[in-house]
Design a protein around this motif. Sequence first.
Motif, PDB file in Angstrom:
ATOM      1  N   HIS A   7      -7.199 -19.908   5.202  1.00  0.00           N
ATOM      2  CA  HIS A   7      -7.777 -19.582   3.893  1.00  0.00           C
ATOM      3  C   HIS A   7      -7.170 -18.308   3.302  1.00  0.00           C
ATOM      4  CE1 HIS A   7     -10.559 -22.748   4.677  1.00  0.00           C
ATOM      5  NE2 HIS A   7     -10.928 -22.175   5.816  1.00  0.00           N
ATOM      6  N   VAL A   9      -5.623 -15.895   0.726  1.00  0.00           N
ATOM      7  CA  VAL A   9      -5.721 -15.740  -0.725  1.00  0.00           C
ATOM      8  C   VAL A   9      -4.821 -14.594  -1.155  1.00  0.00           C
ATOM      9  CG1 VAL A   9      -7.247 -15.213  -2.666  1.00  0.00           C
ATOM     10  CG2 VAL A   9      -8.132 -16.477  -0.701  1.00  0.00           C
ATOM     11  N   ILE A  11      -3.933 -12.463  -4.662  1.00  0.00           N
ATOM     12  CA  ILE A  11      -4.212 -12.242  -6.085  1.00  0.00           C
ATOM     13  C   ILE A  11      -3.375 -11.065  -6.556  1.00  0.00           C
ATOM     14  CG2 ILE A  11      -5.993 -11.605  -7.776  1.00  0.00           C
ATOM     15  CD1 ILE A  11      -8.038 -12.838  -5.770  1.00  0.00           C
ATOM     16  N   PRO A  18      -5.085 -16.810  -9.235  1.00  0.00           N
ATOM     17  CA  PRO A  18      -4.557 -16.393  -7.931  1.00  0.00           C
ATOM     18  C   PRO A  18      -3.196 -17.041  -7.667  1.00  0.00           C
ATOM     19  CG  PRO A  18      -6.826 -17.153  -7.746  1.00  0.00           C
ATOM     20  CD  PRO A  18      -6.378 -17.481  -9.124  1.00  0.00           C
ATOM     21  N   PRO A  21      -4.404 -19.610  -4.050  1.00  0.00           N
ATOM     22  CA  PRO A  21      -5.867 -19.665  -4.128  1.00  0.00           C
ATOM     23  C   PRO A  21      -6.535 -19.797  -2.757  1.00  0.00           C
ATOM     24  CG  PRO A  21      -4.838 -21.473  -5.380  1.00  0.00           C
ATOM     25  CD  PRO A  21      -3.748 -20.771  -4.649  1.00  0.00           C
ATOM     26  N   ARG A  48       6.137 -12.992   2.540  1.00  0.00           N
ATOM     27  CA  ARG A  48       5.984 -11.542   2.534  1.00  0.00           C
ATOM     28  C   ARG A  48       4.611 -11.106   3.026  1.00  0.00           C
ATOM     29  NH1 ARG A  48       9.651  -8.510  -0.113  1.00  0.00           N
ATOM     30  NH2 ARG A  48       8.060  -7.099  -0.873  1.00  0.00           N
ATOM     31  N   PHE A  53       4.657  -7.134   3.712  1.00  0.00           N
ATOM     32  CA  PHE A  53       5.051  -6.437   2.488  1.00  0.00           C
ATOM     33  C   PHE A  53       4.147  -6.805   1.324  1.00  0.00           C
ATOM     34  CE2 PHE A  53       9.230  -6.692   4.773  1.00  0.00           C
ATOM     35  CZ  PHE A  53       9.128  -5.415   5.272  1.00  0.00           C
ATOM     36  N   LEU A  56      -2.990  -9.294   1.572  1.00  0.00           N
ATOM     37  CA  LEU A  56      -3.673 -10.532   1.216  1.00  0.00           C
ATOM     38  C   LEU A  56      -5.098 -10.170   0.827  1.00  0.00           C
ATOM     39  CD1 LEU A  56      -4.129 -12.778   4.386  1.00  0.00           C
ATOM     40  CD2 LEU A  56      -3.861 -10.344   4.433  1.00  0.00           C
ATOM     41  N   GLU A  57      -5.607 -10.909  -0.136  1.00  0.00           N
ATOM     42  CA  GLU A  57      -6.908 -10.558  -0.692  1.00  0.00           C
ATOM     43  C   GLU A  57      -8.037 -11.362  -0.062  1.00  0.00           C
ATOM     44  OE1 GLU A  57      -4.519  -8.149  -2.524  1.00  0.00           O
ATOM     45  OE2 GLU A  57      -4.109 -10.262  -2.749  1.00  0.00           O
ATOM     46  N   GLY A  58      -7.684 -12.266   0.815  1.00  0.00           N
ATOM     47  CA  GLY A  58      -8.733 -13.016   1.478  1.00  0.00           C
ATOM     48  C   GLY A  58      -8.138 -13.815   2.613  1.00  0.00           C
ATOM     49  N   GLY A  59      -8.972 -14.246   3.552  1.00  0.00           N
ATOM     50  CA  GLY A  59      -8.492 -15.040   4.673  1.00  0.00           C
ATOM     51  C   GLY A  59      -7.819 -14.172   5.710  1.00  0.00           C
ATOM     52  N   GLU A  60      -7.163 -14.827   6.629  1.00  0.00           N
ATOM     53  CA  GLU A  60      -6.522 -14.093   7.723  1.00  0.00           C
ATOM     54  C   GLU A  60      -5.423 -14.978   8.287  1.00  0.00           C
ATOM     55  OE1 GLU A  60      -5.249 -11.630   9.296  1.00  0.00           O
ATOM     56  OE2 GLU A  60      -7.188 -10.636   9.583  1.00  0.00           O
ATOM     57  N   SER A  69      -3.354  -9.242   9.669  1.00  0.00           N
ATOM     58  CA  SER A  69      -3.295  -8.706   8.305  1.00  0.00           C
ATOM     59  C   SER A  69      -3.429  -7.191   8.262  1.00  0.00           C
ATOM     60  CB  SER A  69      -4.377  -9.352   7.435  1.00  0.00           C
ATOM     61  OG  SER A  69      -5.649  -8.897   7.846  1.00  0.00           O
ATOM     62  N   SER A  70      -4.046  -6.576   9.278  1.00  0.00           N
ATOM     63  CA  SER A  70      -4.180  -5.125   9.211  1.00  0.00           C
ATOM     64  C   SER A  70      -3.145  -4.406  10.076  1.00  0.00           C
ATOM     65  CB  SER A  70      -5.595  -4.722   9.617  1.00  0.00           C
ATOM     66  OG  SER A  70      -5.902  -5.298  10.860  1.00  0.00           O
TER      67      SER A  70
ATOM     68  N   MET B   1     -12.058 -20.819  -2.681  1.00  0.00           N
ATOM     69  CA  MET B   1     -12.277 -19.398  -2.959  1.00  0.00           C
ATOM     70  C   MET B   1     -13.549 -18.871  -2.300  1.00  0.00           C
ATOM     71  SD  MET B   1     -10.051 -17.640  -4.674  1.00  0.00           S
ATOM     72  CE  MET B   1     -10.939 -16.294  -5.465  1.00  0.00           C
ATOM     73  N   LYS B   3     -14.670 -19.150   0.658  1.00  0.00           N
ATOM     74  CA  LYS B   3     -14.491 -18.570   1.983  1.00  0.00           C
ATOM     75  C   LYS B   3     -13.673 -17.286   1.916  1.00  0.00           C
ATOM     76  CE  LYS B   3     -14.592 -23.112   4.040  1.00  0.00           C
ATOM     77  NZ  LYS B   3     -13.671 -24.240   4.109  1.00  0.00           N
ATOM     78  N   ALA B   4     -12.994 -17.107   0.773  1.00  0.00           N
ATOM     79  CA  ALA B   4     -12.092 -15.960   0.696  1.00  0.00           C
ATOM     80  C   ALA B   4     -12.880 -14.675   0.493  1.00  0.00           C
ATOM     81  CB  ALA B   4     -11.117 -16.157  -0.450  1.00  0.00           C
ATOM     82  N   ARG B   5     -12.693 -13.755   1.365  1.00  0.00           N
ATOM     83  CA  ARG B   5     -13.284 -12.440   1.160  1.00  0.00           C
ATOM     84  C   ARG B   5     -12.311 -11.619   0.336  1.00  0.00           C
ATOM     85  NH1 ARG B   5     -12.729 -10.269   6.364  1.00  0.00           N
ATOM     86  NH2 ARG B   5     -11.539 -12.117   6.886  1.00  0.00           N
ATOM     87  N   ILE B   6     -12.794 -11.023  -0.732  1.00  0.00           N
ATOM     88  CA  ILE B   6     -11.919 -10.147  -1.504  1.00  0.00           C
ATOM     89  C   ILE B   6     -11.992  -8.764  -0.874  1.00  0.00           C
ATOM     90  CG2 ILE B   6     -11.427  -9.180  -3.768  1.00  0.00           C
ATOM     91  CD1 ILE B   6     -11.057 -12.151  -3.734  1.00  0.00           C
ATOM     92  N   ARG B   7     -10.847  -8.324  -0.416  1.00  0.00           N
ATOM     93  CA  ARG B   7     -10.836  -7.038   0.267  1.00  0.00           C
ATOM     94  C   ARG B   7     -10.238  -5.966  -0.615  1.00  0.00           C
ATOM     95  NH1 ARG B   7      -8.687  -8.841   6.057  1.00  0.00           N
ATOM     96  NH2 ARG B   7      -8.125 -10.586   4.775  1.00  0.00           N
ATOM     97  N   VAL B   8     -10.890  -4.844  -0.681  1.00  0.00           N
ATOM     98  CA  VAL B   8     -10.291  -3.688  -1.333  1.00  0.00           C
ATOM     99  C   VAL B   8     -10.046  -2.688  -0.222  1.00  0.00           C
ATOM    100  CG1 VAL B   8     -10.510  -1.954  -3.128  1.00  0.00           C
ATOM    101  CG2 VAL B   8     -11.633  -4.151  -3.385  1.00  0.00           C
ATOM    102  N   LYS B   9      -8.788  -2.467   0.097  1.00  0.00           N
ATOM    103  CA  LYS B   9      -8.557  -1.575   1.228  1.00  0.00           C
ATOM    104  C   LYS B   9      -7.497  -0.543   0.874  1.00  0.00           C
ATOM    105  CE  LYS B   9      -5.540  -5.007   3.352  1.00  0.00           C
ATOM    106  NZ  LYS B   9      -5.159  -5.634   4.597  1.00  0.00           N
ATOM    107  N   GLU B 454      12.678  -2.593   3.186  1.00  0.00           N
ATOM    108  CA  GLU B 454      11.862  -3.553   3.918  1.00  0.00           C
ATOM    109  C   GLU B 454      12.556  -3.983   5.201  1.00  0.00           C
ATOM    110  OE1 GLU B 454       9.657  -5.299  -0.055  1.00  0.00           O
ATOM    111  OE2 GLU B 454      11.103  -6.531   1.007  1.00  0.00           O
TER     112      GLU B 454
END
Lengths: 371, 553
Positions: A7, A9, A11, A18, A21, A48, A53, A56-60, A69-70, B1, B3-9, B454
């Motif tokens: 999943h 995402v 954005i 997105p 999506p 990327r 680089f 990602l705004e969602g999922g893993e 992702s981290s 969407m 399931k998607a967590r919007i992350r602000v990090k 990169e």
Amino acid sequence: MEIRAEHVVKIYEDAPTPTIPDLSLTIKDGELFTLLGPSGCGKTTLLRIFAGFNTLEGGEFYFDDRPMSSVPPQKRNIGMVFQNYAIFPHLNVRENVEFGLKMRKTPADEMKRRVDEILKTCKIEEYADRLPDRLSGGQQQRIALARAIVINPGVLLMDEPLSNLDAKLRIEMRTTVRELQKQVGITTVYVTHDQEEALSISDRIAVMKLGVIQQINNPMDIYLRPYNTFVASFIGFSNLFYGTVESVEGKTVKLNDDCILTIPELVDDVVAGQRVIVSMRPNEFTYAEKGLGMRVISSTFLGQNMCYKVEFIDSEALELEDENEIDEPMNYLQRRLADNEVVHIIPMADKVNVFTEDGEQSLIKGVTRNG
Amino acid sequence: MDKARIRVKWKPDFWFWTTLAITLVLILFLVYPLITLFVRAFQSSTGEFTLANFEKFFTHAYYMRGLYNAMFIGVVVTVFSIIIGAPMAYLMAMYRFKGQRMLDILIIIALLSPPFIGAYSWILLLGRNGFISNMLKVVGIKLPSIYGIPGIIFVLILRFYPYVYIYMKGALQKIDASLIEAAESMGCGPVKKLFTVVLPLILPTILAAAIMVFMSAIGDFGTIMVLGEGAQVLSTMVYKEYINEVGGNSNFASAISLIMGIMTLVFLFAQNYVINKRSYTMNALKPIRKSNFSKGMGILAYAAVYAIIIISMIPHVTILVTSFLPVEGKMFRAGFSLASYQTVFSMLGRPIKNTFVYCFIAIVVIVIVSMLVAYASVRKPNALTHFINGVTMVPYILPGAVLGLTLLISFNRDPLVLIGTSTIIIIALIIRRLPYTLRSATAIMYQLSPSVDEAAISLGCGPVRTFFKVTARLMLPGVFSGAILSWVTILNELSASFMLYNSKTITMSVTVYQYVARTEFGTAAALASILTLTTIISLIIFYTMSGDREMSL
């Protein structure tokens, strides 16, 4: 190493929708997996994300069950090959290849052994002491490949690596990449917009459009049994016609009164009278007295075959890229059709594909989005 | 969407802290002083709000004369600089010219020499007791005076036409030859070609050069101080009013400065407006091939170009020669002597040392800051980098005397007293000359592909380490071309340091000015020669190290 995306995402702040999506896929250990699609389909974005680089705004996504992702990009142990090679211009070939090993504080003797070996494998050992700016594109790409592989990365990521090379070199490097990848056995994600390259190099292909995977399968099944009309026309060329299911038991689809095809692989859950789309590759037809009438607009001789731009006159053909076309292999060619000549053809019923009226889904048995 | 967590990090990284630090420094030493200037301009001597300062300026003929003089000098110098510089650039870009490389260096030396050296050596030649004037007096010819407005204009034209030349030559070299060939193939003759193809393409460049000349001319300080003899312009008024104002709150000087600052801003915006409307990006794949002169034209062209360059070089030669003349009282005698140099080295060790120490510190800071800011603004643009790029353009156009005044009035009282310290001079030098290096660093940064960074990161090199190990290394050649300009102009900086120096922090160019003012020409000449020589050596090092790279202005 297996790559698993769940999943995902993406954005971009300045994009209205997105870029990706909601995308999930699994890339098997040791396979060469290609992301294929037109520009803007999100294939490079996804690559990327794997590289670190892009955020990602969602999922893993996971490298062998480890969420990545981290993890900062320099700690992901990836090898990356770039479209413009990204060779360090101030370092010579050997220093370029050594770079990643130095970062890993590899002992000098081991470093030398590994660099020598990879330079040899990539056939660039004779340039080891040269600065890269005097080397050709093909040689630079070999350096980039050697530099990415020598660190024994868990995953090799390649972003349109051959698109800056000329046609002949591109085909030669395809083989090199393929052989090297199999030799090292490294999981590889390969991005390209060149369908021929994708078909020739990949174990499996994911065809993408607007951030959504349209189909994942091996190259042959993708070509022969596309999941939807987008794949059918993006990979190779397809002529598309509207038709109607005549008989569910007889598995017949009618294109016009003179052309009713019996399609053995048609799925069972269609209903009589249902509108469908039939796709035909340019060479999947036979000439007939009656059938689909078509007028020749122009013909182009391409060496191995003759390509006709045509207009279908008595059937409901969808026009793609202005015109429809048919191909005839030269060794079967009786005579070249004249411009404006009208002939009739019958599509080969066992070869054609059938889709729902909106073109979104195949109506052929066993064809699914995820192979 | 779903399931998607919007992350602000977002978390602050190295680049955020760097740009934040630079922003704060700029706010302290550039924005705050500008605000102080603005506030002071509207204050009475008791600190109340007033428009009296402006009323005084606009109602006194004396000050309006200064405004008029500045505008008049600016316009005339600009027009003539284009008339001289543009055809020269065209000839040099389109035709094979013997000695081109040397001519290029000479033209740059003419531009980058200490600002008032031209003025002062023309006095030696054409002044009341000048060498040439005296010779001609014997034959009975009386030359027009070199003092006053006409002389100032003459000297400034010789100093600033190189801007037009350098800008325009650069633009001409970027025109693709196929454009010209296309015009020719459609039956366009040489003259028509020039007016319908070449000129429209380089018009934005000519405008940019024109505004550069104009702003330099109205901001000029040294030439007018030396040659003015009572003729005042805005920049000299700022200094004089500051000196004369009792109580030292400098409100009236601030008001004049504000007027000058607004003037330059207006012109800058006008120029940007015109240029943005018709600017073309060109990068010649196939540069124009230079043709050979026809015989008659060749002679004319050589004569004209060499004449102009020889005239521009006369001041430098004069200074070099006079620095080796024996001096008696204040008069030169015939012969050869190192006495002036002895004076310099025995009495003026401090300004020499100051100059090199200040300039060295300033250029190191400039290069490092420019590279960091350029990287951050190209790769990690944020509000801070936009702010930095915006405000650092201000000193690019702000007259030096005004910049000097802003620092002067901001740091002469608690809590932060810096006036009289070398710190404030170095800060002035950095702020004033940072834009050159910052611009060239940003330009090179845009050319570097992010994938090289990169690649390094993917190979296990952390982002900050990648900057120092790879990116900075690749930026250096490009940064160099801006840094040399910063360096040379720092060496020769006069107007801001003139506002800020004291006997301990005096620099070479201020000392030269003092000695010229005291008409001790021998010492001035020796010191100026050292300055010019340093400039020339710097330029030669630049050209040898950078191969064919052009100086970017």
